[in-house]
Design an enzyme around this catalytic site. Structure first.
Site, PDB file in Angstrom:
ATOM      1  N   GLY A  82      42.099 -24.803 -25.219  1.00 38.16           N
ATOM      2  CA  GLY A  82      40.662 -25.339 -24.652  1.00 38.16           C
ATOM      3  C   GLY A  82      40.634 -25.153 -23.321  1.00 38.16           C
ATOM      4  O   GLY A  82      40.275 -26.391 -22.690  1.00 38.16           O
ATOM      5  N   HIS A  93      31.924 -44.216 -19.970  1.00 42.30           N
ATOM      6  CA  HIS A  93      32.397 -42.614 -19.712  1.00 42.30           C
ATOM      7  C   HIS A  93      31.248 -41.700 -19.589  1.00 42.30           C
ATOM      8  O   HIS A  93      30.028 -42.191 -19.526  1.00 42.30           O
ATOM      9  CB  HIS A  93      32.784 -42.217 -21.046  1.00 42.30           C
ATOM     10  CG  HIS A  93      34.392 -42.441 -21.319  1.00 42.30           C
ATOM     11  ND1 HIS A  93      34.786 -43.767 -22.048  1.00 42.30           N
ATOM     12  CD2 HIS A  93      35.610 -41.849 -20.994  1.00 42.30           C
ATOM     13  CE1 HIS A  93      36.052 -43.914 -21.961  1.00 42.30           C
ATOM     14  NE2 HIS A  93      36.494 -42.675 -21.618  1.00 42.30           N
ATOM     15  N   HIS A  94      31.464 -40.722 -19.046  1.00 43.52           N
ATOM     16  CA  HIS A  94      30.449 -39.624 -18.698  1.00 43.52           C
ATOM     17  C   HIS A  94      29.657 -39.194 -19.825  1.00 43.52           C
ATOM     18  O   HIS A  94      29.954 -39.707 -21.068  1.00 43.52           O
ATOM     19  CB  HIS A  94      31.187 -38.214 -18.275  1.00 43.52           C
ATOM     20  CG  HIS A  94      32.133 -37.905 -19.218  1.00 43.52           C
ATOM     21  ND1 HIS A  94      31.733 -36.980 -20.310  1.00 43.52           N
ATOM     22  CD2 HIS A  94      33.490 -37.878 -19.333  1.00 43.52           C
ATOM     23  CE1 HIS A  94      32.785 -36.705 -21.016  1.00 43.52           C
ATOM     24  NE2 HIS A  94      33.936 -37.224 -20.433  1.00 43.52           N
ATOM     25  N   ARG A 104      36.960 -29.875 -19.686  1.00 44.57           N
ATOM     26  CA  ARG A 104      37.171 -30.507 -18.436  1.00 44.57           C
ATOM     27  C   ARG A 104      38.532 -30.733 -18.561  1.00 44.57           C
ATOM     28  O   ARG A 104      39.079 -30.624 -17.485  1.00 44.57           O
ATOM     29  CB  ARG A 104      36.185 -31.874 -18.824  1.00 44.57           C
ATOM     30  CG  ARG A 104      34.952 -31.560 -18.306  1.00 44.57           C
ATOM     31  CD  ARG A 104      34.071 -32.858 -18.622  1.00 44.57           C
ATOM     32  NE  ARG A 104      33.739 -33.146 -19.900  1.00 44.57           N
ATOM     33  CZ  ARG A 104      32.799 -32.588 -20.775  1.00 44.57           C
ATOM     34  NH1 ARG A 104      31.546 -32.225 -19.952  1.00 44.57           N
ATOM     35  NH2 ARG A 104      32.579 -33.033 -21.956  1.00 44.57           N
ATOM     36  N   MET A 105      39.176 -31.342 -19.654  1.00 40.21           N
ATOM     37  CA  MET A 105      40.703 -31.724 -19.673  1.00 40.21           C
ATOM     38  C   MET A 105      41.401 -30.540 -19.665  1.00 40.21           C
ATOM     39  O   MET A 105      42.467 -30.261 -18.762  1.00 40.21           O
ATOM     40  CB  MET A 105      40.915 -32.182 -20.851  1.00 40.21           C
ATOM     41  CG  MET A 105      40.606 -34.027 -20.759  1.00 40.21           C
ATOM     42  SD  MET A 105      41.786 -34.544 -19.370  1.00 40.21           S
ATOM     43  CE  MET A 105      43.256 -34.288 -19.709  1.00 40.21           C
ATOM     44  N   LYS A 146      30.425 -37.239 -23.419  1.00 35.82           N
ATOM     45  CA  LYS A 146      31.375 -37.795 -24.356  1.00 35.82           C
ATOM     46  C   LYS A 146      30.923 -37.849 -25.865  1.00 35.82           C
ATOM     47  O   LYS A 146      29.895 -38.615 -25.816  1.00 35.82           O
ATOM     48  CB  LYS A 146      32.079 -39.093 -23.827  1.00 35.82           C
ATOM     49  CG  LYS A 146      33.160 -39.546 -24.883  1.00 35.82           C
ATOM     50  CD  LYS A 146      34.174 -40.626 -24.187  1.00 35.82           C
ATOM     51  CE  LYS A 146      35.092 -41.292 -25.176  1.00 35.82           C
ATOM     52  NZ  LYS A 146      36.268 -39.937 -25.459  1.00 35.82           N
ATOM     53  N   THR A 153      40.430 -45.032 -26.339  1.00 39.86           N
ATOM     54  CA  THR A 153      41.422 -45.835 -25.601  1.00 39.86           C
ATOM     55  C   THR A 153      40.937 -47.386 -25.767  1.00 39.86           C
ATOM     56  O   THR A 153      41.522 -48.308 -26.093  1.00 39.86           O
ATOM     57  CB  THR A 153      41.315 -45.535 -24.103  1.00 39.86           C
ATOM     58  OG1 THR A 153      41.482 -44.359 -23.846  1.00 39.86           O
ATOM     59  CG2 THR A 153      41.964 -46.693 -23.065  1.00 39.86           C
ATOM     60  N   ARG A 206      37.597 -21.290 -26.611  1.00 38.09           N
ATOM     61  CA  ARG A 206      36.717 -21.124 -27.942  1.00 38.09           C
ATOM     62  C   ARG A 206      36.389 -19.695 -27.749  1.00 38.09           C
ATOM     63  O   ARG A 206      35.946 -19.036 -26.755  1.00 38.09           O
ATOM     64  CB  ARG A 206      35.788 -22.208 -27.925  1.00 38.09           C
ATOM     65  CG  ARG A 206      35.355 -22.362 -29.541  1.00 38.09           C
ATOM     66  CD  ARG A 206      34.049 -23.108 -29.705  1.00 38.09           C
ATOM     67  NE  ARG A 206      34.240 -24.491 -29.738  1.00 38.09           N
ATOM     68  CZ  ARG A 206      34.576 -25.230 -30.870  1.00 38.09           C
ATOM     69  NH1 ARG A 206      34.939 -24.517 -32.073  1.00 38.09           N
ATOM     70  NH2 ARG A 206      34.418 -26.394 -30.942  1.00 38.09           N
ATOM     71  N   GLY A 233      45.833 -34.853 -27.512  1.00 37.73           N
ATOM     72  CA  GLY A 233      44.968 -35.822 -26.748  1.00 37.73           C
ATOM     73  C   GLY A 233      43.516 -35.866 -27.345  1.00 37.73           C
ATOM     74  O   GLY A 233      42.816 -36.773 -26.830  1.00 37.73           O
TER      75      GLY A 233
HETATM   76  P1  NAD Z   1      35.275 -30.529 -23.212  1.00 37.54           P
HETATM   77  O1  NAD Z   1      34.216 -30.310 -24.431  1.00 37.54           O
HETATM   78  O2  NAD Z   1      34.857 -30.373 -21.661  1.00 37.54           O
HETATM   79  O3  NAD Z   1      36.485 -29.534 -23.639  1.00 37.54           O
HETATM   80  C1  NAD Z   1      36.928 -29.263 -24.872  1.00 37.54           C
HETATM   81  C2  NAD Z   1      37.145 -27.754 -24.974  1.00 37.54           C
HETATM   82  O4  NAD Z   1      37.715 -27.610 -25.977  1.00 37.54           O
HETATM   83  C3  NAD Z   1      35.768 -27.132 -25.026  1.00 37.54           C
HETATM   84  O5  NAD Z   1      35.934 -25.916 -23.949  1.00 37.54           O
HETATM   85  C4  NAD Z   1      35.797 -26.500 -26.456  1.00 37.54           C
HETATM   86  O6  NAD Z   1      35.236 -24.975 -26.238  1.00 37.54           O
HETATM   87  C5  NAD Z   1      37.455 -26.298 -26.470  1.00 37.54           C
HETATM   88  N1  NAD Z   1      37.610 -25.918 -27.931  1.00 37.54           N
HETATM   89  C6  NAD Z   1      37.389 -26.811 -28.962  1.00 37.54           C
HETATM   90  N2  NAD Z   1      37.816 -26.122 -30.127  1.00 37.54           N
HETATM   91  C7  NAD Z   1      38.549 -25.218 -29.700  1.00 37.54           C
HETATM   92  C8  NAD Z   1      39.512 -24.421 -30.315  1.00 37.54           C
HETATM   93  N3  NAD Z   1      39.628 -24.202 -31.455  1.00 37.54           N
HETATM   94  N4  NAD Z   1      40.285 -23.403 -29.589  1.00 37.54           N
HETATM   95  C9  NAD Z   1      40.079 -23.275 -28.192  1.00 37.54           C
HETATM   96  N5  NAD Z   1      39.167 -24.140 -27.731  1.00 37.54           N
HETATM   97  C10 NAD Z   1      38.504 -25.108 -28.207  1.00 37.54           C
HETATM   98  O7  NAD Z   1      35.851 -31.964 -23.566  1.00 37.54           O
HETATM   99  P2  NAD Z   1      36.948 -33.042 -22.568  1.00 37.54           P
HETATM  100  O8  NAD Z   1      36.128 -33.842 -21.895  1.00 37.54           O
HETATM  101  O9  NAD Z   1      37.845 -31.795 -21.890  1.00 37.54           O
HETATM  102  O10 NAD Z   1      37.848 -33.662 -23.899  1.00 37.54           O
HETATM  103  C11 NAD Z   1      38.463 -32.971 -24.681  1.00 37.54           C
HETATM  104  C12 NAD Z   1      38.905 -33.989 -25.719  1.00 37.54           C
HETATM  105  O11 NAD Z   1      39.967 -34.738 -25.244  1.00 37.54           O
HETATM  106  C13 NAD Z   1      37.965 -35.082 -26.323  1.00 37.54           C
HETATM  107  O12 NAD Z   1      38.313 -35.267 -27.506  1.00 37.54           O
HETATM  108  C14 NAD Z   1      38.184 -36.330 -25.256  1.00 37.54           C
HETATM  109  O13 NAD Z   1      37.706 -37.428 -25.873  1.00 37.54           O
HETATM  110  C15 NAD Z   1      39.652 -36.151 -25.285  1.00 37.54           C
HETATM  111  N6  NAD Z   1      40.334 -36.692 -23.957  1.00 37.54           N
HETATM  112  C16 NAD Z   1      41.498 -37.578 -24.178  1.00 37.54           C
HETATM  113  C17 NAD Z   1      42.058 -38.014 -23.389  1.00 37.54           C
HETATM  114  C18 NAD Z   1      43.489 -38.858 -23.301  1.00 37.54           C
HETATM  115  O14 NAD Z   1      44.020 -39.129 -22.496  1.00 37.54           O
HETATM  116  N7  NAD Z   1      44.045 -38.627 -24.773  1.00 37.54           N
HETATM  117  C19 NAD Z   1      41.476 -37.921 -21.845  1.00 37.54           C
HETATM  118  C20 NAD Z   1      40.323 -37.460 -21.792  1.00 37.54           C
HETATM  119  C21 NAD Z   1      39.522 -36.578 -22.782  1.00 37.54           C
END
Ligand code: NAD
Length: 268
Positions: free
Chosen positions: A8, A154-155, A12-13, A158, A165, A34, A97
């Site tokens: 992914g 959060h933003h 953002r992450m 989300k 958390t 994706r 994550g």
């Molecule tokens: P986001 O929507 O910006 O990014 C998610 C990405 O994953 C998207 O680009 C999406 O297209 C991609 N994706 C989804 N399914 C996929 C697949 N099968 N193959 C490839 N790519 C795929 O979201 P984000 O803000 O980056 O957050 C992602 C996740 O991480 C959320 O569940 C968020 O809550 C979590 N998060 C966890 C932590 C932590 O410390 N554990 C911190 C921040 C965010």
């Protein structure tokens, strides 16, 4: 150095993880986005303004190199099953994550951890994991003399609430007080709620703008309040923790681990 792949990377992450990987003692050997994403086929080094790494973004986890040591996964709940299959098939460790996992996804992660090393955390920042320890200590000391409320922001993008958390913070407090979080959690309030029951743990959620992640646990007593807060100002806090977890997991025995294991905070 562990050979890692990031799922992914258009997210953002995903972008923060790519930047962190370039600055960490890991070898970045693969990345997914994706299907349909405009960055498929791009060189992952060039995506983060680094030199070409000669590794391109693929659209399926099955297309990653088979000798990946650790898959880092901050994507979505519907990706869990495919990522679990990849890790099992190639004996790759898995950093999970993604938050908001439903019971089916949680069961898949648990089952996968019987075959490979898996680290799951609702928050990979070092600060939050230290804070979970502090919360348990505060709850034990303050006991049933205070009301406990958890407020998170959060933003606007989300998709799950309250945050993973906030729930982890609630669990840390509930465990310390021998309460069952499922039984005592109150998610938002409206209307004639009646007076507050001491045992309850309240959750309030704010969504807006570009807030990376704010959490406050409020211990409200008679004549005083204690607030323990964490504010993330950059996703690099999570991405750096995820790299640390990947290094720690590489070559480790199968098992279900969390950041307390990675940071050496687990009670002996
Ligand atoms: P986001 O929507 O910006 O990014 C998610 C990405 O994953 C998207 O680009 C999406 O297209 C991609 N994706 C989804 N399914 C996929 C697949 N099968 N193959 C490839 N790519 C795929 O979201 P984000 O803000 O980056 O957050 C992602 C996740 O991480 C959320 O569940 C968020 O809550 C979590 N998060 C966890 C932590 C932590 O410390 N554990 C911190 C921040 C965010």
């Amino acid at each position: 150095m562990p050979r890692i792949a990031i799922a992914g990377v258009a997210g953002r992450m995903g972008r923060a993880l790519l930047s962190a990987a370039v600055d960490s003692d890991v070898v970045l050997v693969g990345a997914t986005a994706r299907s349909g994403s405009s960055i498929i086929g791009s060189d992952i080094g060039l995506l983060v303004g680094s030199q070409s790494l000669g590794v391109t973004v693929v659209d399926r986890v099955e297309s990653l190199p088979s000798d990946v040591d650790v898959l880092i996964d901050f994507t979505s709940v519907d990706a869990v099953a495919d990522h679990a299959d990849f890790c099992r098939a190639h004996k790759a460790a898995w950093v999970v994550g993604t938050t908001g996992l439903d019971t089916v996804a949680q069961a898949i992660v648990r089952e996968t951890a019987e075959h490979v090393a898996v680290c799951v955390a609702a928050n990979f920042s070092t600060g939050v994991n230290l804070l979970l320890d502090l919360l348990a200590r505060a709850a034990t000391a303050l006991g049933d003399k205070v009301d406990i409320e958890i407020i998170e922001a959060h933003h606007r993008h989300k998709v799950d609430a309250p945050s993973g958390t906030a729930l982890a913070m609630g669990a840390a407090v509930a465990d310390a007080l021998d309460r069952d979080l499922d039984a005592v959690a109150v998610f938002g309030r409206e209307g004639m709620t009646g007076p507050r029951e001491r045992e309850t743990i309240g959750f309030s959620t704010i969504r807006g703008g570009d807030v990376v992640g704010d959490h406050t646990v409020l211990f409200a007593g008679e004549g005083e309040r204690i607030e323990i807060s964490h504010r993330a100002s950059s996703r690099m806090a999570f991405a750096g923790g995820a790299m640390r977890a990947a290094q720690w997991l590489s070559g480790r025995a199968a098992g279900y681990y969390d950041m307390r294991d990675v940071l050496g905070l687990r009670e002996k």
